[in-house]
Design a protein around this motif. Structure first.
Motif, PDB file in Angstrom:
ATOM      1  N   VAL A  21       0.764  -1.201  -0.074  1.00  0.00           N
ATOM      2  CA  VAL A  21       0.080   0.054   0.043  1.00  0.00           C
ATOM      3  C   VAL A  21       0.953   1.272   0.100  1.00  0.00           C
ATOM      4  O   VAL A  21       1.803   1.322   0.645  1.00  0.00           O
ATOM      5  CB  VAL A  21      -0.877  -0.213   1.405  1.00  0.00           C
ATOM      6  CG1 VAL A  21      -0.293  -0.277   2.731  1.00  0.00           C
ATOM      7  CG2 VAL A  21      -1.811   1.268   1.303  1.00  0.00           C
ATOM      8  N   ALA A  22       0.071   2.188  -0.620  1.00  0.00           N
ATOM      9  CA  ALA A  22       1.118   3.649  -0.826  1.00  0.00           C
ATOM     10  C   ALA A  22       0.088   4.451  -0.156  1.00  0.00           C
ATOM     11  O   ALA A  22      -1.157   4.519  -0.173  1.00  0.00           O
ATOM     12  CB  ALA A  22       1.437   4.075  -2.160  1.00  0.00           C
ATOM     13  N   VAL A  23       0.617   5.237   0.859  1.00  0.00           N
ATOM     14  CA  VAL A  23      -0.055   6.047   1.814  1.00  0.00           C
ATOM     15  C   VAL A  23       0.662   7.598   1.822  1.00  0.00           C
ATOM     16  O   VAL A  23       1.928   7.584   1.901  1.00  0.00           O
ATOM     17  CB  VAL A  23      -0.112   5.696   3.151  1.00  0.00           C
ATOM     18  CG1 VAL A  23      -0.656   6.528   4.038  1.00  0.00           C
ATOM     19  CG2 VAL A  23      -0.546   4.279   3.264  1.00  0.00           C
ATOM     20  N   GLY A  24      -0.072   8.708   1.508  1.00  0.00           N
ATOM     21  CA  GLY A  24       0.328   9.928   1.584  1.00  0.00           C
ATOM     22  C   GLY A  24      -0.635  10.914   2.071  1.00  0.00           C
ATOM     23  O   GLY A  24      -1.909  10.724   2.333  1.00  0.00           O
ATOM     24  N   GLY A  25      -0.294  12.102   2.614  1.00  0.00           N
ATOM     25  CA  GLY A  25      -1.294  13.166   2.894  1.00  0.00           C
ATOM     26  C   GLY A  25      -1.470  12.889   4.185  1.00  0.00           C
ATOM     27  O   GLY A  25      -1.062  12.243   5.112  1.00  0.00           O
ATOM     28  N   ALA A  26      -2.560  14.105   4.599  1.00  0.00           N
ATOM     29  CA  ALA A  26      -2.945  13.879   6.090  1.00  0.00           C
ATOM     30  C   ALA A  26      -4.545  14.485   6.215  1.00  0.00           C
ATOM     31  O   ALA A  26      -4.675  15.387   5.061  1.00  0.00           O
ATOM     32  CB  ALA A  26      -2.254  14.978   7.040  1.00  0.00           C
ATOM     33  N   GLY A  27      -5.102  14.021   7.018  1.00  0.00           N
ATOM     34  CA  GLY A  27      -6.718  14.497   7.007  1.00  0.00           C
ATOM     35  C   GLY A  27      -7.604  13.299   6.998  1.00  0.00           C
ATOM     36  O   GLY A  27      -7.272  12.012   7.288  1.00  0.00           O
ATOM     37  N   ARG A  28      -8.932  13.471   6.675  1.00  0.00           N
ATOM     38  CA  ARG A  28      -9.897  12.389   6.678  1.00  0.00           C
ATOM     39  C   ARG A  28      -9.353  11.365   5.663  1.00  0.00           C
ATOM     40  O   ARG A  28      -8.978  11.665   4.650  1.00  0.00           O
ATOM     41  CB  ARG A  28     -11.143  13.071   6.395  1.00  0.00           C
ATOM     42  CG  ARG A  28     -12.037  13.655   7.335  1.00  0.00           C
ATOM     43  CD  ARG A  28     -13.352  13.764   7.024  1.00  0.00           C
ATOM     44  NE  ARG A  28     -13.433  14.739   5.836  1.00  0.00           N
ATOM     45  CZ  ARG A  28     -14.590  14.688   4.998  1.00  0.00           C
ATOM     46  NH1 ARG A  28     -15.864  13.774   5.284  1.00  0.00           N
ATOM     47  NH2 ARG A  28     -14.801  15.152   3.776  1.00  0.00           N
ATOM     48  N   PRO A  29      -9.689  10.070   6.086  1.00  0.00           N
ATOM     49  CA  PRO A  29      -8.975   9.026   5.015  1.00  0.00           C
ATOM     50  C   PRO A  29      -9.866   8.636   3.968  1.00  0.00           C
ATOM     51  O   PRO A  29     -11.100   8.799   4.189  1.00  0.00           O
ATOM     52  CB  PRO A  29      -8.568   7.812   6.087  1.00  0.00           C
ATOM     53  CG  PRO A  29      -9.733   8.067   7.097  1.00  0.00           C
ATOM     54  CD  PRO A  29      -9.917   9.533   7.193  1.00  0.00           C
TER      55      PRO A  29
END
Length: 290
Positions: A21-29
């Motif tokens: 899995v690739a995960v980025g950013g911040a805030g509501r998923p």
């Protein structure tokens, strides 16, 4: 390859199964599920656009890309119910009990099942260029169904489809990348090569995913239809104008499953997150405000 600016993880989601899995950013998923014959890379532009104010989670589905590819001895390993449970387990492992969910093609079928099976987890649902499985089988008929020959090929019992596709995987998977793309530049050469390389190592699991749609997935969906179960969250469906070719009302078919529906036709090829990323990003942002 990975989405620029995103971090790659390997997350256990079931016994003996971990997802890349690739995960980025911040805030509501927001969880984004890819389609066939692709990997999480198909979301690279949309994911970057959403990551400015959302945590964006882009897995390779089980059986695809760099995720695990378990055997399918009982015909259930690639049921959309099983794959949807993977997605919920993935989000929880990353710290999210609820999340918005978007899927394209095969990923949309997984997302659809997640919305039905896990309504407390899925807050908003976007489905790109697909029909629910029973509706898909019901609208395919006559010579127009030739466009979906691969559905019938991969529905056959184990053995024949795996051997036929495995004998020329680049030709088979490349056929769809070429045929279904209105703008060839939308899938650059390095991304196309990554898709083909991933598919070469995943023929049995991809076939198992499709075979499930002719069996257990249809059974599960028909059971929900008979019980009157529907998607309770806000739903956006983005599609090409298939109805003009196959002779059905796509919006009406979807409304039977999704009372809170926004249905839009998108003027591009099948790989719309790559061919029309700004339009898709805008539609997802609009969904998230509902």
């Amino acid at each position: 390859m990975n989405i620029p600016g995103f971090t790659a993880h390997r997350v256990p989601v079931a016994d003996g199964v971990s997802l890349h899995v690739a995960v980025g950013g911040a805030g509501r998923p927001v969880v984004l599920l890819h389609g066939f014959p692709q990997t999480h890379l198909m979301w690279r532009q949309v994911a970057a656009g959403l990551a400015s104010d959302h945590t964006v989670i882009c897995p390779d589905l089980r059986g695809y890309g760099a995720s695990d590819k378990p055997a399918d001895p009982d015909g259930l390993s690639y049921a959309k119910r099983t794959m949807a449970a993977d997605v919920v387990a993935l989000a929880r492992a990353l710290g999210h009990e609820s999340f918005a969910l978007a899927g394209h093609d095969r990923g949309a079928l997984v997302a659809f099942r997640a919305g039905l099976d896990h309504p407390d987890a899925v807050t908003h649902l976007a489905l790109l260029d697909v029909l629910p499985t029973p509706d898909m089988w019901e609208v395919l008929h006559g010579s127009s169904a030739a466009v979906a020959f691969h559905l019938y090929l991969m529905a056959q019992p184990p053995g024949l489809p795996e051997q036929l596709i495995g004998a020329a995987p680049d030709l088979f998977f490349g056929h769809f990348l070429d045929l279904w793309t209105r703008d060839p530049s939308a899938i650059p050469a390095d991304v196309r090569a990554a898709y083909l390389a991933a598919c070469r190592t995943a023929v049995p699991s991809i076939v198992a995913d499709y075979r499930a749609s002719a069996g257990v997935d249809t059974e599960h969906d028909l059971a929900d239809r008979a019980a009157g179960n529907v998607l309770g969250m806000p739903v956006t469906v983005l599609q090409q104008d298939w109805g003009a070719v196959l002779g059905y009302d796509a919006a009406a078919l979807w409304r039977a499953w999704a009372p809170d529906l926004e249905h839009r036709t998108v003027d591009c090829g099948h790989f719309m997150a790559e061919e029309a990323p700004d339009e898709i990003t805008s539609a997802l942002r609009k969904l998230l405000t509902r």
